[in-house]
Design a protein around this motif. Sequence first.
Motif, PDB file in Angstrom:
ATOM      1  N   LEU A 107     -67.971  -3.095 -78.983  1.00 23.39           N
ATOM      2  CA  LEU A 107     -68.059  -4.541 -79.186  1.00 23.39           C
ATOM      3  C   LEU A 107     -69.145  -4.777 -80.231  1.00 23.39           C
ATOM      4  N   VAL A 146     -61.473  -5.435 -69.563  1.00 22.27           N
ATOM      5  CA  VAL A 146     -62.081  -6.414 -70.467  1.00 22.27           C
ATOM      6  C   VAL A 146     -62.790  -7.469 -69.623  1.00 22.27           C
ATOM      7  N   THR A 205     -64.412   4.679 -74.856  1.00 19.62           N
ATOM      8  CA  THR A 205     -65.038   3.377 -75.023  1.00 19.62           C
ATOM      9  C   THR A 205     -64.577   2.702 -76.310  1.00 19.62           C
ATOM     10  N   VAL A 206     -64.569   1.371 -76.252  1.00 22.44           N
ATOM     11  CA  VAL A 206     -64.179   0.538 -77.386  1.00 22.44           C
ATOM     12  C   VAL A 206     -65.394  -0.303 -77.763  1.00 22.44           C
ATOM     13  N   ASN A 247     -68.385 -12.612 -71.601  1.00 21.57           N
ATOM     14  CA  ASN A 247     -68.802 -11.220 -71.543  1.00 21.57           C
ATOM     15  C   ASN A 247     -70.237 -11.024 -71.077  1.00 21.57           C
ATOM     16  N   PRO A 281     -63.100  -6.738 -78.794  1.00 18.60           N
ATOM     17  CA  PRO A 281     -62.604  -5.420 -79.202  1.00 18.60           C
ATOM     18  C   PRO A 281     -61.684  -5.524 -80.416  1.00 18.60           C
ATOM     19  N   ASP A 282     -61.849  -4.606 -81.347  1.00 22.87           N
ATOM     20  CA  ASP A 282     -60.925  -4.491 -82.476  1.00 22.87           C
ATOM     21  C   ASP A 282     -59.794  -3.571 -82.036  1.00 22.87           C
ATOM     22  N   LEU A 283     -58.698  -4.149 -81.585  1.00 15.85           N
ATOM     23  CA  LEU A 283     -57.600  -3.356 -81.034  1.00 15.85           C
ATOM     24  C   LEU A 283     -56.986  -2.441 -82.082  1.00 15.85           C
ATOM     25  N   THR A 343     -65.036  -1.332 -72.548  1.00 12.95           N
ATOM     26  CA  THR A 343     -65.756  -1.849 -73.703  1.00 12.95           C
ATOM     27  C   THR A 343     -67.218  -1.418 -73.633  1.00 12.95           C
ATOM     28  N   ILE A 381     -58.613   1.056 -82.326  1.00 14.95           N
ATOM     29  CA  ILE A 381     -58.462   2.051 -81.256  1.00 14.95           C
ATOM     30  C   ILE A 381     -57.502   3.131 -81.747  1.00 14.95           C
TER      31      ILE A 381
END
Length: 394
Positions: A147, A173, A144-145, A177, A155-157, A124, A160
């Motif tokens: 945030l 994850v 990278t994902v 956080n 994360p907006d799955l 992330t 992806i």
Amino acid sequence: MKFEESKLLHGLPKQFFANLVAKVNAKVDEGVDVINLGQGNPDKPTFDYIVKSAQKWVADPAMHKYSQFRGLHAFKQAAADFYKDKYGASFDPEKEVCVLGGSKIGLVELPWALMNPGDTLLLTDPGYPDYLSGAALGEVKLETVPLLAKNNFLPDLDAIPEEVAKRAKFFYVNYPNNPTGAVATADFYEKLVAWAKKYHVGIISDLAYGAIGYDGKQCLSFMQTPGAKDVGIEFYTFSKTFNMAGWRLAFAVGNPDIIEGLNLIQDHLFVSVFPAIQYAGIDALTAPERDGEIKKLVDRYQKRRDAFIGAAEKIGWHAFVPGGTFYAWMPVPKGYTSEQFADVLLNKAGVAVAPGNGFGKYGEGYVRIGLLIKPERLVEAVQRIDKLHLFDKD
């Protein structure tokens, strides 16, 4: 004779926090009264009952031999019992618990143990910078994902890309956080398990701040989610829950294949953790004082959070209100980068903060505030910043 460092070492990322510490120290050397909000090191001592336990165990000559490979069964049982008590999740102490000399070790060594050069790791962004060290040492590819604030820094799955999800082998994850202070929801974790099963991706949950949840809410463990053990593991450190940062003690629980990989690489790197520290860790997890001490710790951080955010609101500096951790994630005023804003605060107000870009591309536009000093000093820091007239109070 001169000896060159390896290509592997040359590929490591720069130590972000080392640069930050150097800047702060330079100001202190100039005689500036720096209010340091850039740190992530617990400021209070380890709970007294744990210190007394360690003193007892260190004095026992039986502790002075090499530790058992893979740690003490009693410690692993205590870790499993802790998870059962706190989160209702059950683990086999021998096959589903790994003893660690701090969770950073496990997070950094995991790509060595369970990935091959060229495999894909998802991280992330923003995120804990030392995850990058593990990726570099494992010579794996990074994706990278983001945030984003609009997703409450989850994360907006669905966003992806399919081809990235299919290539990914593991996904790190971290909730609560670091650096945003966001907390995960049960719905998010349920969706994450389903996503991991669909794409056959291992989930690596870093629960470093798991004990620090605000407004009377206990933060969730990924392992509470049905099916979580099928797809991943979770790291739990004593550093934040018990103010044991310097003791270097942690454990991981979850999927037995991943746990075995971590245990196997540690067979070759370490002879586990000093037994006296493991026994002190058992007492930390099981003593009747545990929950009362943790509650006092969380109450202290909540008072600091509320003092800082309340003061910041008064000057027009609006926080993403953290649901956990001991950080606040604060936006940078218009016209500044994260680094520029951090430098202005240090040089003109004597306030040190961590620039968000040090946590990744999507950290740009924010700074991280460490809530690791007394409320009065947090308020004083905001008052100093107010004198710079960087925010619109209307």
